[in-house]
Design an enzyme around this catalytic site. Structure first.
Site, PDB file in Angstrom:
ATOM      1  N   HIS A  26      -9.652  -5.452  10.155  1.00 29.05           N
ATOM      2  CA  HIS A  26     -10.455  -5.306   8.935  1.00 29.05           C
ATOM      3  C   HIS A  26     -11.836  -4.720   9.228  1.00 29.05           C
ATOM      4  O   HIS A  26     -12.760  -4.913   8.431  1.00 29.05           O
ATOM      5  CB  HIS A  26     -10.632  -6.657   8.241  1.00 29.05           C
ATOM      6  CG  HIS A  26      -9.367  -7.308   7.801  1.00 29.05           C
ATOM      7  ND1 HIS A  26      -8.524  -7.952   8.670  1.00 29.05           N
ATOM      8  CD2 HIS A  26      -8.796  -7.413   6.575  1.00 29.05           C
ATOM      9  CE1 HIS A  26      -7.481  -8.443   8.001  1.00 29.05           C
ATOM     10  NE2 HIS A  26      -7.624  -8.118   6.731  1.00 29.05           N
ATOM     11  N   GLU A  41       0.827  -1.214   0.000  1.00 23.93           N
ATOM     12  CA  GLU A  41       0.000   0.000   0.000  1.00 23.93           C
ATOM     13  C   GLU A  41       0.855   1.255   0.000  1.00 23.93           C
ATOM     14  O   GLU A  41       0.533   2.247  -0.673  1.00 23.93           O
ATOM     15  CB  GLU A  41      -0.942   0.003   1.210  1.00 23.93           C
ATOM     16  CG  GLU A  41      -2.111  -0.939   1.109  1.00 23.93           C
ATOM     17  CD  GLU A  41      -1.759  -2.380   1.482  1.00 23.93           C
ATOM     18  OE1 GLU A  41      -0.606  -2.621   1.888  1.00 23.93           O
ATOM     19  OE2 GLU A  41      -2.633  -3.261   1.363  1.00 23.93           O
TER      20      GLU A  41
END
Length: 325
Positions: free
Chosen positions: A129, A60
């Protein structure tokens, strides 16, 4: 009008903007061959080619920094970071580079970048998450932040974000991807910084965004049966904030309840409560109330996950308390 899902609204917005402007391209993990982990970009690779639909390594920090560089060179990248929980690993690119570049160059450069981040809880995805991290981004000058709650808003705001010349963080609640709603046919844009009054009312203002807008509306329905008329405001855009719509409502109802899924401590609701206290104190008949997630790591256990986040019952109880009932 047509009826589509929140996820389809994202796909339509991306596709329409890529057709409109050759400078728009998308990138992220599994965006091309797989069509994104939530299936939002299926067929894009065949339609737009590998130069505009890019599968990235699991890095990322690397691909977000690459997108910032591409934006500085005049392209309009739309990054998908698979979960908002992963954005902290690319904070230098977002916080120190993208957000500040226009200011630090005296307006000579801009970063027309959109970062899409699926967020929120309810899928039993546990601690890494399931978070709602909008407060991290609203804190940073130079970033714009949107959190749509309906398919129409998702499409209209995402298209406006892609056309914006500054970096925009788009937070998409995962549990809304399958939610259906009416979306106008043809070109549909919603200006950043415009809230929506989802339900007019006279007794209390309930302020929410993303999935919690639906919980607030459900609570308002319950309260209406008790003779309590709640006005529900969907902020849609957290930065820029539509302060006038919010303030006008509070001046009318004299009470405010702020609802969000993120943990209460340091949440964006605290900022809103402070602004209301500073600017609208004379209009208030009761302290501003916040209904938010508990200050804990998101649990894997379904029972515990359901317990720590606000539900319509929690919101209705907060409204009754604010009204002294």
């Amino acid at each position: 009008m047509k009826t589509i899902t929140y996820g389809q609204a994202i796909s339509e917005a991306l596709r329409e903007e890529m057709l409109r402007d050759d400078n728009v391209f998308i990138l992220g993990e599994d965006m091309a061959v797989m069509g994104s982990v939530f299936g939002l970009t299926k067929g894009f690779l065949e339609e737009f080619g590998e130069n505009r639909v890019i599968d990235t390594p699991i890095s990322e920090a690397g691909f977000t920094a690459m997108a910032v560089g591409a934006a500085l060179r005049g392209l309009r990248p739309v990054v998908e970071i698979m979960y908002v929980d992963f954005t902290p690993v690319c904070f230098d690119a977002i916080v120190n580079q993208a957000a500040k570049m226009r200011y630090m160059t005296g307006g000579q450069t801009s970063v027309p970048l959109v970062i899409r981040c699926p967020g929120g809880a309810g899928r039993r995805n546990a601690g890494q998450h399931s978070q709602s991290l909008e407060a991290l981004f609203t804190h940073i000058p130079g970033l714009k932040v949107i959190a749509p709650s309906t398919p129409a808003d998702m499409k209209g705001l995402l298209k406006a974000a892609i056309r914006d010349d500054d970096p925009v963080i788009c937070i998409e609640h995962k549990l809304l991807y399958a939610a259906k709603g009416e979306v106008p046919e043809g070109e549909h844009l919603i200006p950043l910084g415009s809230a929506a009054v989802r339900r007019p009312g006279r007794d209390v203002t309930v302020i929410a965004w993303s999935r919690q807008v639906h919980s607030a509306l459900e609570a308002a329905k319950t309260l209406a049966a008790e003779g309590i008329d709640a006005e529900v405001i969907d902020l849609r855009s957290l930065v820029p904030l539509d302060w006038e719509t919010l303030a006008s409502s509070v001046r009318k109802t004299h009470r405010a309840v702020i609802v969000h899924e993120a943990v209460k401590r340091g949440g964006y609701g605290g900022e809103l409560a402070a602004q209301i206290g500073e600017d609208l104190f004379d209009s208030l008949d009761a302290p501003v109330k916040r209904v938010a997630g508990l200050n804990v790591v998101p649990p894997f256990s379904p029972a515990l996950e359901d317990f720590i986040y606000p539900n319509p019952g929690d919101i209705a109880a907060a409204v009754r308390e604010t009204l002294g009932r």
